[in-house]
Motif scaffolding. Sequence first.
Motif, mmCIF file in Angstrom:
data_model
loop_
_atom_site.group_PDB
_atom_site.id
_atom_site.type_symbol
_atom_site.label_atom_id
_atom_site.label_comp_id
_atom_site.label_asym_id
_atom_site.label_seq_id
_atom_site.Cartn_x
_atom_site.Cartn_y
_atom_site.Cartn_z
ATOM 1 N N GLU A 111 10.209 -5.857 1.486
ATOM 2 C CA GLU A 111 8.896 -6.446 1.243
ATOM 3 C C GLU A 111 8.101 -5.551 0.301
ATOM 4 N N SER A 112 7.199 -6.185 -0.425
ATOM 5 C CA SER A 112 6.265 -5.465 -1.283
ATOM 6 C C SER A 112 5.029 -6.313 -1.476
ATOM 7 N N GLY A 113 3.980 -5.699 -1.998
ATOM 8 C CA GLY A 113 2.778 -6.431 -2.329
ATOM 9 C C GLY A 113 1.619 -6.258 -1.376
ATOM 10 N N GLY A 114 1.838 -5.546 -0.280
ATOM 11 C CA GLY A 114 0.733 -5.318 0.642
ATOM 12 C C GLY A 114 -0.281 -4.346 0.062
ATOM 13 N N GLY A 115 -1.394 -4.205 0.769
ATOM 14 C CA GLY A 115 -2.419 -3.284 0.312
ATOM 15 C C GLY A 115 -3.746 -3.539 0.982
ATOM 16 N N LEU A 116 -4.772 -2.951 0.414
ATOM 17 C CA LEU A 116 -6.141 -3.083 0.918
ATOM 18 C C LEU A 116 -6.911 -4.023 0.009
ATOM 19 N N GLY B 252 -10.568 -11.970 -0.813
ATOM 20 C CA GLY B 252 -9.628 -11.648 -1.885
ATOM 21 C C GLY B 252 -8.258 -12.247 -1.657
ATOM 22 N N SER B 253 -7.338 -11.888 -2.549
ATOM 23 C CA SER B 253 -5.984 -12.435 -2.515
ATOM 24 C C SER B 253 -4.951 -11.333 -2.647
ATOM 25 N N LEU B 254 -3.800 -11.608 -2.069
ATOM 26 C CA LEU B 254 -2.623 -10.756 -2.239
ATOM 27 C C LEU B 254 -1.396 -11.652 -2.324
ATOM 28 N N ARG B 255 -0.371 -11.157 -2.970
ATOM 29 C CA ARG B 255 0.900 -11.864 -3.027
ATOM 30 C C ARG B 255 2.002 -10.936 -2.524
ATOM 31 N N LEU B 256 2.608 -11.318 -1.431
ATOM 32 C CA LEU B 256 3.716 -10.565 -0.867
ATOM 33 C C LEU B 256 5.038 -11.082 -1.410
ATOM 34 N N SER B 257 5.970 -10.173 -1.585
ATOM 35 C CA SER B 257 7.322 -10.538 -2.018
ATOM 36 C C SER B 257 8.337 -10.000 -1.025
#
Length: 116
Positions: A6-11, A16-21
């Motif tokens: 997995e990648s794409g996490g954060g604060l 807001g938006s995030l996109r996880l892969s």
Amino acid sequence: QVQLAESGGGLVQAGGSLRLSCAASRSFFRGPAMAWYRQAPGKQRELVASITRSGSTNYADSVTGRFTISRDSGKNTMYLQMNSLKPEDTAIYYCNLVSASNTAYWGQGTQVTVSS
């Protein structure tokens, strides 16, 4: 054996938006069933969204209309687009894959933190 990364996490701030892969280490003759789960501190792991071998999707009520699950079979990758994030979305997000032989695999997780 399959490894999931997995990648794409954060604060991110609320709204807001995030996109996880989630990238699988190998391809499949038949697209596997895949899903995103999450686990918040002190809570049980819960299903967020899933996508079947045929491409049908399903979402938890709490994320319907805000999150979108998708896959790119050519890249052996699954995504989770998360919009309008809320503080209650804060959790570790895990990728899950179930092969045609019904073997389940898990990624190590990626942290998503939504500040208010």
